[in-house]
Design a protein around this motif. Structure first.
Motif, mmCIF file in Angstrom:
data_model
loop_
_atom_site.group_PDB
_atom_site.id
_atom_site.type_symbol
_atom_site.label_atom_id
_atom_site.label_comp_id
_atom_site.label_asym_id
_atom_site.label_seq_id
_atom_site.Cartn_x
_atom_site.Cartn_y
_atom_site.Cartn_z
ATOM 1 N N ILE A 184 -4.647 7.300 -11.748
ATOM 2 C CA ILE A 184 -4.185 6.932 -10.409
ATOM 3 C C ILE A 184 -5.416 6.927 -9.519
ATOM 4 O O ILE A 184 -6.263 7.816 -9.617
ATOM 5 N N ASP A 185 -5.522 5.967 -8.630
ATOM 6 C CA ASP A 185 -6.657 5.881 -7.722
ATOM 7 C C ASP A 185 -6.847 7.215 -6.986
ATOM 8 O O ASP A 185 -5.901 7.726 -6.390
ATOM 9 N N PRO A 186 -8.048 7.784 -7.035
ATOM 10 C CA PRO A 186 -8.286 9.073 -6.376
ATOM 11 C C PRO A 186 -7.977 9.057 -4.877
ATOM 12 O O PRO A 186 -7.550 10.055 -4.318
ATOM 13 N N GLY A 187 -8.175 7.921 -4.230
ATOM 14 C CA GLY A 187 -7.846 7.817 -2.801
ATOM 15 C C GLY A 187 -6.364 8.042 -2.543
ATOM 16 O O GLY A 187 -5.984 8.673 -1.561
ATOM 17 N N LEU A 188 -5.529 7.550 -3.435
ATOM 18 C CA LEU A 188 -4.086 7.756 -3.306
ATOM 19 C C LEU A 188 -3.725 9.210 -3.586
ATOM 20 O O LEU A 188 -2.893 9.793 -2.897
ATOM 21 N N LEU A 189 -4.367 9.807 -4.571
ATOM 22 C CA LEU A 189 -4.047 11.195 -4.932
ATOM 23 C C LEU A 189 -4.280 12.162 -3.776
ATOM 24 O O LEU A 189 -3.586 13.164 -3.653
ATOM 25 N N GLN A 190 -5.235 11.844 -2.914
ATOM 26 C CA GLN A 190 -5.513 12.709 -1.768
ATOM 27 C C GLN A 190 -4.370 12.719 -0.763
ATOM 28 O O GLN A 190 -4.293 13.603 0.079
ATOM 29 N N ASP A 205 5.760 7.053 5.841
ATOM 30 C CA ASP A 205 7.172 6.908 6.227
ATOM 31 C C ASP A 205 8.003 8.084 5.708
ATOM 32 O O ASP A 205 8.890 8.583 6.402
ATOM 33 N N LEU A 206 7.711 8.523 4.477
ATOM 34 C CA LEU A 206 8.438 9.662 3.909
ATOM 35 C C LEU A 206 8.166 10.933 4.719
ATOM 36 O O LEU A 206 9.076 11.712 4.985
ATOM 37 N N ARG A 207 6.913 11.122 5.115
ATOM 38 C CA ARG A 207 6.562 12.315 5.911
ATOM 39 C C ARG A 207 7.222 12.273 7.285
ATOM 40 O O ARG A 207 7.630 13.287 7.810
ATOM 41 N N GLN A 208 7.323 11.080 7.843
ATOM 42 C CA GLN A 208 7.966 10.943 9.144
ATOM 43 C C GLN A 208 9.472 11.202 9.021
ATOM 44 O O GLN A 208 10.069 11.845 9.874
ATOM 45 N N ALA A 209 10.073 10.738 7.930
ATOM 46 C CA ALA A 209 11.511 10.935 7.723
ATOM 47 C C ALA A 209 11.856 12.401 7.480
ATOM 48 O O ALA A 209 12.923 12.861 7.869
ATOM 49 N N ARG A 210 10.963 13.134 6.837
ATOM 50 C CA ARG A 210 11.206 14.550 6.514
ATOM 51 C C ARG A 210 9.873 15.302 6.560
ATOM 52 O O ARG A 210 9.250 15.564 5.542
ATOM 53 N N PRO A 211 9.430 15.675 7.785
ATOM 54 C CA PRO A 211 8.098 16.270 7.970
ATOM 55 C C PRO A 211 7.857 17.565 7.197
ATOM 56 O O PRO A 211 6.730 17.838 6.803
ATOM 57 N N SER A 212 8.874 18.359 6.977
ATOM 58 C CA SER A 212 8.673 19.650 6.303
ATOM 59 C C SER A 212 8.651 19.524 4.777
ATOM 60 O O SER A 212 8.394 20.501 4.083
ATOM 61 N N MET A 213 8.892 18.328 4.271
ATOM 62 C CA MET A 213 8.973 18.127 2.824
ATOM 63 C C MET A 213 7.580 18.068 2.198
ATOM 64 O O MET A 213 6.674 17.432 2.701
ATOM 65 N N PRO A 273 0.825 -1.197 0.000
ATOM 66 C CA PRO A 273 0.000 0.000 0.000
ATOM 67 C C PRO A 273 0.870 1.261 0.000
ATOM 68 O O PRO A 273 1.771 1.407 0.823
ATOM 69 N N ALA A 274 0.603 2.148 -0.918
ATOM 70 C CA ALA A 274 1.401 3.359 -1.108
ATOM 71 C C ALA A 274 1.308 4.304 0.073
ATOM 72 O O ALA A 274 2.269 5.002 0.389
ATOM 73 N N ASN A 275 0.155 4.344 0.735
ATOM 74 C CA ASN A 275 -0.017 5.284 1.856
ATOM 75 C C ASN A 275 0.979 5.027 2.973
ATOM 76 O O ASN A 275 1.377 5.946 3.679
ATOM 77 N N MET A 276 1.405 3.768 3.117
ATOM 78 C CA MET A 276 2.389 3.456 4.160
ATOM 79 C C MET A 276 3.736 4.107 3.832
ATOM 80 O O MET A 276 4.379 4.687 4.701
ATOM 81 N N LEU A 277 4.173 4.023 2.580
ATOM 82 C CA LEU A 277 5.432 4.649 2.192
ATOM 83 C C LEU A 277 5.326 6.170 2.318
ATOM 84 O O LEU A 277 6.247 6.816 2.805
ATOM 85 N N LEU A 278 4.208 6.747 1.902
ATOM 86 C CA LEU A 278 4.037 8.197 2.026
ATOM 87 C C LEU A 278 4.102 8.623 3.486
ATOM 88 O O LEU A 278 4.709 9.644 3.808
#
Length: 190
Positions: free
Chosen positions: A85-91, A67-75, A60-65
């Motif tokens: 692309i699935d609209p749920g993911l785009l959100q 993790d990315l936000r946790q690694a660099r919150p200001s990014m 699931p892509a949301n898990m990686l996203l």
């Protein structure tokens, strides 16, 4: 320069085209062809904006996203979209950059994504509208469509829709009429 930009895209043509358009507006980091070990690379690369093709995200892509936000919150994490692309993911993205955007809008969309990114994560959700959200709200209250708002503010329709969702979430108001009343009560209309 508007900050460090990391592009994660497998297509040489698209990567080179983006580099050509964005050179001089951003500090362009060496691009990546895939999302392998991206979480581990962020502390070294320190991008302010991550422009990534959502098809490269594992399921699931949301898990990686997350993790990315946790690694660099200001990014700011911007989805580079050129297919369904699935609209749920785009959100889950800070903003979206559609490959069909006019060349003169691309840098502005990325700069806007920086202001849409919270500077510091907080435990309590912030219900105050950002400057860009207020601009979108005013145009909604004036009867503009998402396309008209995108054209006036030089942002993509996807970004407008993201701002509209944030406005609805923050105000709790779903209708245009209700948002117009809100804008009037808060002295936002000229």
């Amino acid at each position: 320069m508007s900050g460090n930009l990391l592009i994660v895209e497998p297509s040489d043509i698209i990567r080179e085209g983006l580099f050509s358009i964005l050179d001089g507006d951003f500090n362009l980091l060496a691009p990546l062809r895939n999302a392998n070990d991206l979480v581990l690379r962020l502390p070294v690369l320190q991008p302010d904006i991550l422009l990534i093709n959502p098809t490269l995200l594992p399921v699931p892509a949301n898990m990686l996203l997350a993790d990315l936000r946790q690694a660099r919150p200001s990014m700011s994490i911007v989805g580079l979209v050129y297919q369904y692309i699935d609209p749920g993911l785009l959100q889950s993205f800070t903003a979206l950059l559609d490959i069909r955007e006019p060349q003169n809008h691309v840098s502005q969309i990325l700069r806007d994504s920086l202001s849409a990114t919270p500077e510091a994560p907080s435990e309590e959700e912030n219900y105050e509208l950002s400057d860009r959200e207020r601009e979108v709200l005013i145009l909604v209250a004036q009867g503009c469509s998402s396309k008209e708002i995108a054209d006036r503010l030089f942002i993509s329709i996807h970004t407008v829709n993201t701002h509209r969702k944030n406005i609805t979430r923050k105000t709790g108001i779903k209708s245009v009429a209700g948002l117009t009343v809100y804008a009037t009560l808060h002295n936002l209309l000229p």
